[in-house]
Design an enzyme around this catalytic site. Sequence first.
Site, PDB file in Angstrom:
ATOM      1  N   ASP A   5       0.935   7.267   0.055  1.00  0.00           N
ATOM      2  CA  ASP A   5       2.176   6.717  -0.477  1.00  0.00           C
ATOM      3  C   ASP A   5       2.900   7.698  -1.375  1.00  0.00           C
ATOM      4  O   ASP A   5       2.283   8.440  -2.137  1.00  0.00           O
ATOM      5  CB  ASP A   5       1.868   5.454  -1.299  1.00  0.00           C
ATOM      6  N   ASP A   6       4.222   7.666  -1.313  1.00  0.00           N
ATOM      7  CA  ASP A   6       5.095   8.434  -2.200  1.00  0.00           C
ATOM      8  C   ASP A   6       4.900   9.944  -2.092  1.00  0.00           C
ATOM      9  O   ASP A   6       5.154  10.673  -3.054  1.00  0.00           O
ATOM     10  CB  ASP A   6       4.928   7.980  -3.664  1.00  0.00           C
ATOM     11  N   CYS A  43       6.544   0.666   0.462  1.00  0.00           N
ATOM     12  CA  CYS A  43       5.258   0.843   1.129  1.00  0.00           C
ATOM     13  C   CYS A  43       4.920  -0.242   2.150  1.00  0.00           C
ATOM     14  O   CYS A  43       4.493   0.069   3.260  1.00  0.00           O
ATOM     15  CB  CYS A  43       4.148   1.002   0.095  1.00  0.00           C
ATOM     16  N   HIS A 103      -1.842  -3.651   1.108  1.00  0.00           N
ATOM     17  CA  HIS A 103      -0.524  -4.165   0.713  1.00  0.00           C
ATOM     18  C   HIS A 103       0.239  -4.834   1.855  1.00  0.00           C
ATOM     19  O   HIS A 103       1.456  -4.708   1.968  1.00  0.00           O
ATOM     20  CB  HIS A 103       0.319  -3.053   0.080  1.00  0.00           C
TER      21      HIS A 103
END
Length: 204
Positions: A5-6, A43, A103
Amino acid sequence: DRGVDDVGFAQLGCSGSSIATPHMDALAASGVRYGNFHVAALCSPTRASLMTGRNHHSVGVGFLADFDTGYPGYRGAVTAEAAMLPEVLRERGYGTYAVGKWHLTPPSQMTPAGPFEQWPTGRGFDRYYGFLWGEDDQWAPELWEDQHHAELPDRPDYHLSEDLVDRSRRYLSDHVSSTPNRPFYLHLAFGACHAPHQAPEDYI
């Protein structure tokens, strides 16, 4: 497959960055690189697209899994009508393993009593180890294994990233030693590049 992520492509050496990422570069050099995947700015929608191969709105995750607006494109969970990659692979004889961030489970379902339909094990993974929320403490995460709480490993200088790699190795070792001719799929999704930014001391 790995999820980070990111992290943009410009932050990886294999994509031309001046930042040293030798392990990621080695994975890229020895694996398959896809160059036409369009991410959402969040996300959960991006993971929903990655897992289904479809637009995130069309599978019900136009926003974070934390929210269900009642509208079809924003239900906060991947619709049961959309097949997920691990479901397809498991039907074809693969062992399927997910480690790390998920998530894609609505908060109301994140209980030891379920329901488990939107957990990794309910969406095609044989085994799961990681955290269900969008972010977690890298020093003391709330961990789940399959469908129950997992105790934080008791070891000095614990960091979640190392734990996730260790668990991935364990799952694959169990798989290869038990069924060496059976293919496998491992989805490893780190959480350390997402907030909170908690790097091990030697990296700082």
